[in-house]
Scaffold this motif. Sequence first.
Motif, PDB file in Angstrom:
ATOM      1  N   GLU A   1       0.849  -1.202   0.000  1.00  0.00           N
ATOM      2  CA  GLU A   1       0.000   0.000   0.000  1.00  0.00           C
ATOM      3  C   GLU A   1       0.888   1.257   0.000  1.00  0.00           C
ATOM      4  O   GLU A   1       0.570   2.265  -0.637  1.00  0.00           O
ATOM      5  CB  GLU A   1      -0.922   0.013   1.223  1.00  0.00           C
TER       6      GLU A   1
ATOM      7  N   THR B   1      -1.533   3.950  -1.661  1.00  0.00           N
ATOM      8  CA  THR B   1      -2.963   3.835  -1.401  1.00  0.00           C
ATOM      9  C   THR B   1      -3.163   3.871   0.113  1.00  0.00           C
ATOM     10  O   THR B   1      -2.204   3.833   0.882  1.00  0.00           O
ATOM     11  CB  THR B   1      -3.508   2.516  -1.984  1.00  0.00           C
ATOM     12  N   SER B   2      -4.408   3.928   0.561  1.00  0.00           N
ATOM     13  CA  SER B   2      -4.668   4.048   1.995  1.00  0.00           C
ATOM     14  C   SER B   2      -4.657   2.677   2.653  1.00  0.00           C
ATOM     15  O   SER B   2      -5.443   1.803   2.276  1.00  0.00           O
ATOM     16  CB  SER B   2      -6.021   4.721   2.233  1.00  0.00           C
TER      17      SER B   2
ATOM     18  N   ASN C   1      -8.188   1.938   4.535  1.00  0.00           N
ATOM     19  CA  ASN C   1      -9.439   2.002   3.792  1.00  0.00           C
ATOM     20  C   ASN C   1      -9.485   0.806   2.835  1.00  0.00           C
ATOM     21  O   ASN C   1      -8.713   0.745   1.869  1.00  0.00           O
ATOM     22  CB  ASN C   1      -9.515   3.319   3.013  1.00  0.00           C
TER      23      ASN C   1
ATOM     24  N   SER D   1      -9.427   1.135  -0.874  1.00  0.00           N
ATOM     25  CA  SER D   1      -8.253   1.744  -1.507  1.00  0.00           C
ATOM     26  C   SER D   1      -7.139   0.711  -1.596  1.00  0.00           C
ATOM     27  O   SER D   1      -6.537   0.347  -0.580  1.00  0.00           O
ATOM     28  CB  SER D   1      -7.809   2.969  -0.696  1.00  0.00           C
TER      29      SER D   1
ATOM     30  N   GLN E   1      -6.207   4.165 -10.616  1.00  0.00           N
ATOM     31  CA  GLN E   1      -6.161   5.337  -9.723  1.00  0.00           C
ATOM     32  C   GLN E   1      -4.701   5.627  -9.403  1.00  0.00           C
ATOM     33  O   GLN E   1      -3.981   4.763  -8.906  1.00  0.00           O
ATOM     34  CB  GLN E   1      -6.946   5.042  -8.433  1.00  0.00           C
TER      35      GLN E   1
END
Length: 307
Positions: A220, A225-226, A229, A232, A250
Amino acid sequence: MEIAAFMPSAAAPGKASALVALGMVLLAAWGSANAASTVSVLDAGGKRASSASYVMDGSLGSFVGSAGANSPRVVARHGYAGQLYDVQSLALSASPTNVNETSTSQLAAQAILDDSTLLSLSATSVAWTVVSGLISSISANGLATTTNVYQDTGGAVRADYQSRFATLPLTIRNVGNDDFGAYARDGIDDAWQVRYFGLSNPNASPLADADRDGMDNYHEYIADTSPTNALSWFHIQTASNGGSFKVFFQSSTNRKYTLYGRTNLTSGVWTNIPSQTDIPGSGGVDSLTDPSSKGAQRYYRIGVRVP
Ligand SMILES: [Ca+2]
Ligand SMILES: [Ca+2]
Ligand SMILES: [Ca+2]
């Protein structure tokens, strides 16, 4: 600062004595093409001359005296074996004031006396304490040592001397990105771990998958990315073949992306598309295109790099 030289008037000695006996004597302003002085007043003892700009003590038969200017307020003394003074406040300094993590800064203190003069204090005569910030210690001689930080961090030290104290802010500079406390040397930027997990959280470890989305914290982090979450995580969102293959994902503005392709799903070498290599992310849904894929069967993946 300038201190004007004092020159008595050119009266004969006997005449000058007679004038002093009368009390205050007003001396005329003196000057030249290059210098000028305001009107000076000589006191009854004949030892102090003063004007709007300065005060100057003379002496008869000895070597002591003082001279000073009013603005800025400065007083100099000469010839005294010692002096009595009151400490009004302290002035602190540090070298450097922006100090690297796990490095040192030499602190120093000066006493500001009641006549506005400064008296340098030995560091060992001052009691040093840490007010705030990641400063691990201050030695008796005023050497402050900083600890690891995850970003540039403010701190403050305090000095106590007699009944006075002062504080001084320092900035602790972040030099290494993977050296902070429990998050040190695990391959993930410490600031990223603190941002998502706070200062010391076992869920921040690289192999943990705190949000249970199937992508561990290390990946991550690489994808930016989160990790808290589950919606994500890095993946190809869609692909299209409008004449040439295009893949959508993304992106993060803090990462760079490369499109890799090959013709067989289970074998062969993943080869990067030169024109689609190390492309900065926009922060939105981006796409990378394989211009040579027209009509062919191709498989793709996207590589993410931390710049
Ligand atoms: Ca650091
Ligand atoms: Ca780390
Ligand atoms: Ca996630």
